[in-house]
Design a protein around this motif. Structure first.
Motif, PDB file in Angstrom:
ATOM      1  N   ASN A 125       3.145   2.398   6.021  1.00 29.65           N
ATOM      2  CA  ASN A 125       4.235   2.248   5.061  1.00 29.65           C
ATOM      3  C   ASN A 125       5.018   3.541   4.886  1.00 29.65           C
ATOM      4  O   ASN A 125       6.216   3.512   4.606  1.00 29.65           O
TER       5      ASN A 125
ATOM      6  N   GLU B 100      -1.314   2.885   4.394  1.00 32.28           N
ATOM      7  CA  GLU B 100      -0.429   3.822   3.694  1.00 32.28           C
ATOM      8  C   GLU B 100       0.380   4.657   4.689  1.00 32.28           C
ATOM      9  O   GLU B 100       1.569   4.899   4.477  1.00 32.28           O
TER      10      GLU B 100
ATOM     11  N   ILE C 282      -5.209   9.658   3.597  1.00 29.97           N
ATOM     12  CA  ILE C 282      -4.313   8.507   3.472  1.00 29.97           C
ATOM     13  C   ILE C 282      -4.873   7.390   4.342  1.00 29.97           C
ATOM     14  O   ILE C 282      -5.268   7.612   5.492  1.00 29.97           O
TER      15      ILE C 282
ATOM     16  N   ASP D 251       0.839  -1.207   0.000  1.00 33.21           N
ATOM     17  CA  ASP D 251       0.000   0.000   0.000  1.00 33.21           C
ATOM     18  C   ASP D 251       0.867   1.247   0.000  1.00 33.21           C
ATOM     19  O   ASP D 251       1.301   1.721   1.046  1.00 33.21           O
ATOM     20  N   THR D 252       1.109   1.773  -1.181  1.00 32.94           N
ATOM     21  CA  THR D 252       1.925   2.968  -1.330  1.00 32.94           C
ATOM     22  C   THR D 252       1.053   4.203  -1.176  1.00 32.94           C
ATOM     23  O   THR D 252      -0.013   4.285  -1.788  1.00 32.94           O
ATOM     24  N   PRO D 253       1.501   5.164  -0.365  1.00 30.31           N
ATOM     25  CA  PRO D 253       0.724   6.408  -0.254  1.00 30.31           C
ATOM     26  C   PRO D 253       0.651   7.110  -1.605  1.00 30.31           C
ATOM     27  O   PRO D 253       1.512   6.920  -2.460  1.00 30.31           O
TER      28      PRO D 253
END
Length: 143
Positions: free
Chosen positions: A49, A46, A42, A28-30
């Motif tokens: 991470n 996210e 967000i 889960d990339t912001p």
């Protein structure tokens, strides 16, 4: 004089890291434009991470790449060590399984962060939430 932690500079370093670091598709990339009001909220994964990967790497880029021994470089490395102590405390806190050893580790990392923050920024006034964070130690021991 140390590089003062400037949130907008750190955000730009994190955004650069988001563009450069390749992660698996399930990670889960912001959003690349996080903190922009148009980006929306967000998600919890996210945020996790962000502080587990992107923020630490960005802080290392900002404060950990100098090789000098002048006062500024030493001060910046202390800021970085304090930030990494906070990251380590958060990593311990967010583990699925806890133990007495992890509770002790959390407390040690949190104290190191507070000590280094006070040493680097004597004018900083700790907030009640900083104090409350120490009480998470008791909760960790319950899980």
């Amino acid at each position: 004089m140390p590089i003062q932690p400037n949130a907008s500079v750190l955000v730009e370093h994190i955004r650069q890291a988001l563009n450069e670091i390749e992660t698996p598709s399930w990670y889960d990339t912001p959003p690349r434009d996080f903190f922009d009001p148009k980006a929306g909220s967000i998600k919890a994964a996210e945020w996790r991470n962000l502080y587990e990967l992107y923020a630490p790497l960005s802080m290392i880029r900002m404060w950990g790449t100098t090789q000098g021994n002048d006062a500024s470089d030493v001060a910046n490395k202390e800021i970085l060590k304090g930030a990494m102590s906070l990251v380590c405390a958060l990593l311990v806190l967010c583990k699925d399984h806890q133990s007495d050893q992890r509770a002790q580790s959390y407390r040690q990392h949190l104290k190191a962060w507070m000590d280094r923050t006070h040493a680097s920024f004597p004018e900083y006034t700790f907030k009640p939430t900083d104090h409350a964070a120490f009480h998470m130690y008791e909760f960790i021991k319950l899980f």
